[in-house]
Scaffold this active site. Structure first.
Site, PDB file in Angstrom:
ATOM      1  N   ASP A  60     -19.288 -16.857  25.595  1.00 20.31           N
ATOM      2  CA  ASP A  60     -19.283 -18.188  24.993  1.00 20.31           C
ATOM      3  C   ASP A  60     -18.333 -19.093  25.770  1.00 20.31           C
ATOM      4  O   ASP A  60     -17.406 -18.643  26.435  1.00 20.31           O
ATOM      5  CB  ASP A  60     -18.964 -18.164  23.498  1.00 20.31           C
ATOM      6  CG  ASP A  60     -17.553 -17.709  23.193  1.00 20.31           C
ATOM      7  OD1 ASP A  60     -16.981 -16.948  23.993  1.00 20.31           O
ATOM      8  OD2 ASP A  60     -17.011 -18.104  22.145  1.00 20.31           O
ATOM      9  N   CYS A 112      -9.099 -25.585  21.969  1.00 18.88           N
ATOM     10  CA  CYS A 112      -8.965 -24.556  22.998  1.00 18.88           C
ATOM     11  C   CYS A 112      -8.276 -25.091  24.239  1.00 18.88           C
ATOM     12  O   CYS A 112      -7.977 -24.342  25.159  1.00 18.88           O
ATOM     13  CB  CYS A 112     -10.319 -23.964  23.327  1.00 18.88           C
ATOM     14  SG  CYS A 112     -10.992 -22.989  21.977  1.00 18.88           S
ATOM     15  N   GLN A 154      -2.387 -14.470   7.434  1.00 19.07           N
ATOM     16  CA  GLN A 154      -0.951 -14.727   7.432  1.00 19.07           C
ATOM     17  C   GLN A 154      -0.745 -16.231   7.467  1.00 19.07           C
ATOM     18  O   GLN A 154      -1.512 -16.970   8.102  1.00 19.07           O
ATOM     19  CB  GLN A 154      -0.306 -14.056   8.651  1.00 19.07           C
ATOM     20  CG  GLN A 154       1.062 -14.552   9.031  1.00 19.07           C
ATOM     21  CD  GLN A 154       2.183 -14.017   8.130  1.00 19.07           C
ATOM     22  OE1 GLN A 154       1.990 -13.775   6.948  1.00 19.07           O
ATOM     23  NE2 GLN A 154       3.364 -13.861   8.694  1.00 19.07           N
ATOM     24  N   ASP A 183     -16.874 -15.366  19.524  1.00 18.19           N
ATOM     25  CA  ASP A 183     -16.562 -14.285  20.460  1.00 18.19           C
ATOM     26  C   ASP A 183     -17.328 -13.006  20.118  1.00 18.19           C
ATOM     27  O   ASP A 183     -17.674 -12.228  20.994  1.00 18.19           O
ATOM     28  CB  ASP A 183     -15.055 -13.995  20.463  1.00 18.19           C
ATOM     29  CG  ASP A 183     -14.271 -15.087  21.175  1.00 18.19           C
ATOM     30  OD1 ASP A 183     -14.822 -15.709  22.090  1.00 18.19           O
ATOM     31  OD2 ASP A 183     -13.105 -15.299  20.809  1.00 18.19           O
TER      32      ASP A 183
END
Lengths: 378, 378
Positions: free
Chosen positions: A260, A33, A159, A106
């Protein structure tokens, strides 16, 4: 595959047919992240959307973890989130676990316990040879799938593209009745703040990388190799641990607010959360629970003139971090007992909600904050 | 912003504050849906998921455009799709339009006309300077949003990361009643195949790039610059055109089967579609409608010893291509009339559904296929 056993075992590339020098995290210059576009830049770029972000006549802040959309079908809402990033640990299996846990988090942050569908997003690094690609992608998918299994959800789409970096991500979607989502904007003065995983993940991941890269930083800062290895495993455990039980307990313990902790760091997410509260409140963080030894590394980095990942400022990025929750003092105590019972892991009261002092809701770390060193459960 | 006017105008970087030499497509080595991981590799890598791909007791083939998931809520299904790829035209605004149209197309291919939510996925190329980044991202978002507006949907979420290449994509989600989805596996012998956009997009995009790069290929092959420019605009128009009306007409004209044509080329998607049919059928393609002049380029490439993007083999990638539909002969005629009325664009009967010859359903291009040169509507 058992998550804990795999982490304990560590990742030896040769065991999976890879070259002993193979380093997954070399396939990118950014980690987890931490790859996010800076928050102010993002907000500026997203201005175009401002007028769209209206849900039920309320402006919805992009600080929210998932989007919540009223559907044409009565009483139902679509809750949806996406995340993608780059490898931050070397074991592609654990990386798959972490990626899935991070996407689901999330949903969990909003009390949504059941994910109806996962999409997997995968960018396959162009400089992998075919053998590497097959091994890594298989391991990654297996980890992603095992985490999805554990979460009682399924992966039905996605994908895959070629990309200079190995890019990992997913989309989590759930269609829920109103009462399956907790209201995240109900914090009031007197509430306590609970955190379910310690911070310091970025420090653990990076110091472990210094070790593997043998770039001299370990010696330069005089760091303890065994402690770094231990902290890395601790970070892997908590990043790959689902926040699902934490989500269930939001309902039973009447959480007033929840998010979160990921790329913007503990304080960044606390700020986002404070800002969307209906009441005039500030969030005050008084305690920083930190993965064991990570505070010592940060101290040494600061001594050497560095910023120490801005850990003490609450700005160090977490990947698949814990939930940050505001609840009444009684519920907070009960929440911590309950999560220990379900996950066998501690959670901590790290601060409080107070009446706001200024014109806007803010979050800040108290000047007299204390550090709590969190020992590895492994 | 008017899509057609913007395409007609062309993209001058200086007009938007960019350097005159700025080339968006330089930010990647791969273009549009051509970036997909080869199909056989993908299938192999996705083996892990095999057991998961069960919907309503039917095995669902990954050839399907979207995943369709029965929900806990009676009579409702979650239809979801994702796509991400790289810039293939230089105008970031048009690229935003194309990206959105391409994502939505997977929903439209299944007859789902209303998208409940879009997520935007964005990888911001690391080697952009701040000015470039701001201009490009804003333009891209504006194009994406304008297309979403045209589709009566909203963008409420997404993820933005830094990436070596500019990465563009989205997720489209809809919660629908059963009757909002067309059954795509009902083709029977006697049906005709209709295609709603000509093929040759990859040829148009690449030949235009040769022109801009001044790499000598134009002279080498003796190509007509004006015709290339015209074809490029034609490609931009059709890639940025929503398949939404095409989707609406699937219902009113009782389509038996439908898919959209993207990265695997016309034949690749025809094969995917043939394979999932309930009846024992083959799909025979007899006519290739090709963007004007692209066949001549391919001919010259083949003369020079090349493969000509394998256009005549049906393998040339399309981005945001048309719908490929199987319907009864009467419905096929009506469909073509109707789409012309709604979109003011032609569609063509390009083949037929026949009883299958072998042990498995296949699709192929007839030996006596003919080419149809499609004049630009601009």
């Amino acid at each position: 595959m058992d998550r804990i056993a795999r982490i304990q075992e560590g990742f030896e590339p040769t065991k999976y047919g890879l070259d002993e020098k193979f380093v997954l995290t070399k396939l990118t210059a950014m980690k987890g992240c931490g790859c996010k576009v800076p928050r102010d830049v993002l907000l500026q770029l997203l201005e175009t959307f401002k007028t769209d972000l209206v849900i039920n006549n309320d402006e919805v802040d992009i600080g929210l973890d998932s989007c919540v959309i009223p559907l044409r079908h009565k009483g139902l809402r679509l809750v949806q989130t996406t995340d993608f990033f780059y490898p931050l640990v070397d074991d592609p299996y654990i990386m798959g676990r972490i990626t899935c846990a991070n996407v689901l988090s999330d949903l969990y942050a909003m009390g949504v316990v059941d994910c109806d569908n996962m999409l997997m997003l995968l960018g396959v690094a162009v400089d992998l040879n075919e053998i590497e690609r097959d091994i890594i992608v298989r391991q990654f998918i297996q980890g992603f799938k095992d985490a999805a299994d554990e979460a009682d959800t399924k992966i039905r789409g996605g994908q895959t593209v070629r990309c200079p970096w190995l890019l990992l991500g997913g989309v989590g979607t759930s269609v829920v009745h109103d009462d399956e989502i907790i209201k995240v904007d109900q914090a009031v003065p007197g509430d306590l703040l609970v955190l379910t995983k310690p911070i310091g993940g970025q420090v653990a991941v990076n110091s472990y990388e210094w070790l593997k890269k043998e770039n001299g930083k370990i010696e330069e800062l005089g760091l303890d190799v065994a402690k770094i290895r231990r902290a890395f495993k601790q970070a892997c455990e908590q990043m790959s641990r689902l926040n699902r039980n934490a989500a269930k307990l939001l309902h039973t313990n009447h959480a007033h607010s929840s998010t979160d902790v990921t790329g913007f760091g503990l304080l960044g997410h606390a700020e986002n959360l404070a800002r969307v509260q209906k009441s005039k409140v500030d969030f005050v963080i008084e305690t920083l629970p930190i993965i064991e030894y990570m505070d010592e590394i940060v101290d040494k980095m600061i001594e050497a003139g560095g910023e120490g990942f801005r850990l003490y400022q609450g700005r160090s990025a977490e990947t698949s971090g814990g939930l940050l929750i505001a609840l009444s003092p009684e519920d907070a105590e009960k929440y911590i007992e309950d999560i220990f019972e379900l996950d066998n892991r501690p959670a901590w009261i790290i601060g409080k909600v107070v009446e706001r002092k200024g014109d806007e809701n803010i979050a800040y770390i108290s000047e007299n904050y204390s550090k709590l060193s969190i020992h590895s459960p492994l």
